[in-house]
Structure formats: C-alpha cells, structure tokens
Write an enzyme that holds these catalytic residues in place. Structure first.
Site, mmCIF file in Angstrom:
data_model
loop_
_atom_site.group_PDB
_atom_site.id
_atom_site.type_symbol
_atom_site.label_atom_id
_atom_site.label_comp_id
_atom_site.label_asym_id
_atom_site.label_seq_id
_atom_site.Cartn_x
_atom_site.Cartn_y
_atom_site.Cartn_z
ATOM 1 N N ARG A 173 11.558 3.816 3.526
ATOM 2 C CA ARG A 173 11.149 2.826 4.530
ATOM 3 C C ARG A 173 12.376 1.989 4.876
ATOM 4 O O ARG A 173 13.072 1.498 3.975
ATOM 5 C CB ARG A 173 10.024 1.938 4.009
ATOM 6 C CG ARG A 173 9.736 0.783 4.963
ATOM 7 C CD ARG A 173 8.499 0.026 4.588
ATOM 8 N NE ARG A 173 7.296 0.797 4.916
ATOM 9 C CZ ARG A 173 6.065 0.267 4.907
ATOM 10 N NH1 ARG A 173 5.877 -0.991 4.564
ATOM 11 N NH2 ARG A 173 5.028 1.005 5.230
ATOM 12 N N ARG B 142 0.797 -1.224 0.000
ATOM 13 C CA ARG B 142 0.000 0.000 0.000
ATOM 14 C C ARG B 142 0.828 1.272 0.000
ATOM 15 O O ARG B 142 0.588 2.187 -0.783
ATOM 16 C CB ARG B 142 -0.874 0.078 1.271
ATOM 17 C CG ARG B 142 -2.072 -0.780 1.273
ATOM 18 C CD ARG B 142 -2.401 -1.183 2.704
ATOM 19 N NE ARG B 142 -1.594 -2.352 2.977
ATOM 20 C CZ ARG B 142 -2.034 -3.589 2.816
ATOM 21 N NH1 ARG B 142 -3.272 -3.804 2.498
ATOM 22 N NH2 ARG B 142 -1.238 -4.608 3.003
ATOM 23 N N THR B 143 1.792 1.330 0.928
ATOM 24 C CA THR B 143 2.489 2.600 1.122
ATOM 25 C C THR B 143 3.306 2.964 -0.120
ATOM 26 O O THR B 143 3.218 4.082 -0.622
ATOM 27 C CB THR B 143 3.384 2.518 2.377
ATOM 28 O OG1 THR B 143 2.578 2.080 3.462
ATOM 29 C CG2 THR B 143 3.987 3.865 2.716
ATOM 30 N N HIS C 253 5.350 6.212 11.452
ATOM 31 C CA HIS C 253 4.790 6.034 10.106
ATOM 32 C C HIS C 253 3.787 7.173 9.935
ATOM 33 O O HIS C 253 2.576 6.968 9.940
ATOM 34 C CB HIS C 253 4.108 4.665 10.029
ATOM 35 C CG HIS C 253 3.748 4.204 8.645
ATOM 36 N ND1 HIS C 253 3.829 5.013 7.531
ATOM 37 C CD2 HIS C 253 3.304 3.001 8.211
ATOM 38 C CE1 HIS C 253 3.433 4.324 6.470
ATOM 39 N NE2 HIS C 253 3.117 3.104 6.858
ATOM 40 N N LYS D 261 26.240 -5.207 -3.314
ATOM 41 C CA LYS D 261 27.701 -5.271 -3.547
ATOM 42 C C LYS D 261 28.436 -4.594 -2.398
ATOM 43 O O LYS D 261 29.618 -4.280 -2.507
ATOM 44 C CB LYS D 261 28.046 -4.559 -4.857
ATOM 45 C CG LYS D 261 27.417 -5.180 -6.086
ATOM 46 C CD LYS D 261 27.804 -4.376 -7.334
ATOM 47 C CE LYS D 261 27.137 -4.908 -8.576
ATOM 48 N NZ LYS D 261 27.321 -3.988 -9.712
HETATM 49 C C1 NCD Z 1 2.078 -1.092 8.324
HETATM 50 C C2 NCD Z 1 3.567 -0.931 8.341
HETATM 51 O O1 NCD Z 1 4.276 -1.312 7.430
HETATM 52 O O2 NCD Z 1 4.018 -0.330 9.309
HETATM 53 N N1 NCD Z 1 1.494 -1.225 7.099
HETATM 54 C C3 NCD Z 1 1.235 -0.128 6.334
HETATM 55 O O3 NCD Z 1 2.086 0.676 6.053
HETATM 56 N N2 NCD Z 1 -0.029 0.054 5.914
HETATM 57 C C4 NCD Z 1 1.574 -2.014 9.342
HETATM 58 C C5 NCD Z 1 2.141 -3.394 9.411
HETATM 59 O O4 NCD Z 1 3.166 -3.708 8.817
HETATM 60 O O5 NCD Z 1 1.514 -4.195 10.119
#
Ligand code: NCD
Length: 315
Positions: free
Chosen positions: A104, A54-55, A132, A82
């Site tokens: 991320r 999703r993100t 987040h 590498k």
């Molecule tokens: C979450 C995450 O990656 O922190 N998912 C998200 O971004 N919608 C929650 C999760 O991983 O459970």
C-alpha cells in the site's frame, strides 16, 4: 497470474475465477481449525506505507490461514527514515527470499514499479487514488452472497461520496460493470473526477433521486488526507445532502443492501448506526476480506497445479 495490481489487469475471467476460489476459502474459514498447509514454505511481506486496519490485518490473517510465513514491514521503524529508497528497500527484502509483497502506497503506480525490482509476486493493497483490487473482489463476493446472484445484470449499484479520491470506487466501478451492473455515482461535482464522462457509469448529484431504484448502496468517506483543498463547504452540509440517515434508508427498496469499505466517519457520511440496520453488509465485507485475500494469495503462490492442490486442502 503473477501479480494482482488492478481489476483491469485481472479481467472478467480472472475476477470470476477468484470469486469462485473465495467460496472454498469461506468453507475453510468455517472449520473449527481454519488453517490449511497450502502455502507452507512461502513468505508473504506486508509493506504498508499508508495506514490500514482491515486490509493489512486481513492479508496477514489470510497468509497465516494458508500456513505461509509472514513479515510485516513498519515504515516508521525502518531504514526508510534513514533515507533508504523504495527500490533499495524492495531489493533488500527480496534478498531475504520472499514470495509476495502486499503493498500500500500513496503514489499511483507503485505496485507496477515494485514488480520491476523483484521476482516476487506483487499485490496492490491500495495505490493513491488509483486501484484497490482486493477490496473490489470483497465487494463483488459480498453482493453475490447477499443477493444470491452470480452476475449483476439488471442490478443498480449506487456509489455515494468522494469518488474523486477513491481507489475503492475506481476498482469497484470496473469490477461491478464487468459483472453486468448498472453503476450509478452520486457526488457533488467537486468530488467527481474530470474524466467521469468516459467511465461506464451514470452520474447524479441528488441522492434522494436514486434511492428508490438502488439495489446496493455503497457509501464512501471523505478522504481528507488525499485532498489538497476543501471540496465541500462544510461537513454538516455534506452530511445533509449526501449522508445516509434514517429517512434515506426508508426510501431504499426493502430488498436493498448497504455497504461501506471502512473506515467509516460516523456523523458525516453515516448518520445512522449501521449495526442497527438489518440490511447492512459491513460486517460481512470484513469477514469476506480474509477469504478473498486467501484466494488471491493461493492463486498467486500455490503454483501450476493449484486447482488440484486446492482439492486436497479443501477436502
Ligand atoms: C479504503 C482505502 O484505504 O482505500 N479502505 C479500505 O481499504 N477498506 C477506503 C478509505 O480509505 O476510505
């Protein structure tokens, strides 16, 4: 605003500003051609060192709807394999001329480190257990939209599950309480962080006790990939005590709504099919994810006269 790394850094006024801006983006997304030239000439890179559906896709869609160019960095096919360091990776990509990194990473604080190594804006798309912020904005926007409120005063928002390993919980607790909510956490003691007593929340270990006074129920998955040891005796037992089943749905007030950030583990925390529940907002969360990330990228990259600029693109 140069970066978006945490909800606390954004502050109350920043949260409200981005939620207001998201409304314009929802309106753009409802058009037959949901695309505006606002970020033409800007380049957004997504740098995901952890898995995401999703993100990552919502950030990339958001950038494209604002006409930015996008680059996707794939760790598994990059020179990280590498032995290239994170700093050299960032400096190399920066040299190509980018305006924003969407990052991320499994380590807390990585977005702050990255912002030391580049002049581009940095957006935190999840750092370890820590933050987040765009998910919290998505969730605040979705609650506002569904319950028809601007602030959350007088509302009880209940977050259930693996709070300890959840960056979503940490960002949401900050954002929900900034907007005035009464935040309740429900988890076994092993899935709560040691410093929870200092958080602006009340804690319960019994889901059945809090359902009747909950206005929004927020389910989290067990984030097994972030756990060092077994925190629950068995998945079946966890589901029986903390999972959402039909009997628990029936205990919620009829006006209450149900949310989950995804990915969902059916049969563990989710023992009902949420698409069969009229009060589930899970699809709205995903749809709003694009609009919120458009608002964030616009706010960071559109420049000084961004409000005036929005008036031209949104008209
Ligand atoms: C979450 C995450 O990656 O922190 N998912 C998200 O971004 N919608 C929650 C999760 O991983 O459970």
């Amino acid at each position: 605003m140069k970066h978006l790394r945490s909800i606390d850094e954004l502050g109350h006024d920043g949260v409200v500003r981005l939620l207001e801006l998201t409304r314009h983006m929802v309106e753009i997304n409802a058009r037959p051609v949901p695309k505006v030239p606002a970020l033409r000439g800007k380049t957004v890179v997504s740098l995901f060192f952890e898995d995401s559906t999703r993100t990552r896709l919502s950030f990339e869609t958001a950038a494209k709807r604002l006409s930015a160019d996008t680059m996707t960095f794939s760790v598994s096919t990059s020179s990280v394999n590498k032995g290239e360091s994170l700093r050299d990776t960032i400096e190399t990509i920066s040299d190509m001329g980018v305006d924003a990194f969407v990052v991320r990473h499994k380590s807390t604080g990585t977005p702050w480190q990255i912002s030391e190594w580049t002049n581009a804006s940095v957006v935190n798309a999840g750092d370890g257990w820590h933050q987040h912020p765009t998910q919290a904005l998505v969730d605040c926007f979705t609650v506002r939209q569904a319950l028809g409120v601007e602030r959350f005063d007088g509302l009880t928002l209940t977050i259930v599950g693996d709070i300890k390993h959840s960056r979503v919980a940490r960002s949401n607790i900050s954002a929900f309480s900034m907007l005035g909510a009464n935040v309740v956490l429900v988890a076994p003691p092993t899935l709560l962080p040691p410093d929870v007593a200092h958080w602006p929340v009340t804690v319960s270990h019994r889901l059945d006790d809090v359902l009747a006074r909950t206005d929004m129920l927020y389910m989290l998955r067990l984030q097994s990939e972030r756990m060092s040891q077994g925190h629950v005796p068995s998945l079946r037992e966890y589901g029986e005590t903390f999972g959402l089943d039909a009997a628990r749905v029936a205990k919620l007030p009829s006006t209450a709504v149900i949310m989950h950030p995804g990915p969902m583990n059916r049969g563990v925390e989710m023992l009902v099919d949420p698409s069969a529940l009229p009060n589930s907002l899970i699809h709205q969360q995903v749809a709003n994810g694009v609009a919120v990330r458009m608002a964030v990228l616009f706010d960071l990259l559109a420049g000084e006269s961004s409000t005036a600029h929005l008036a031209t693109v949104a008209s």
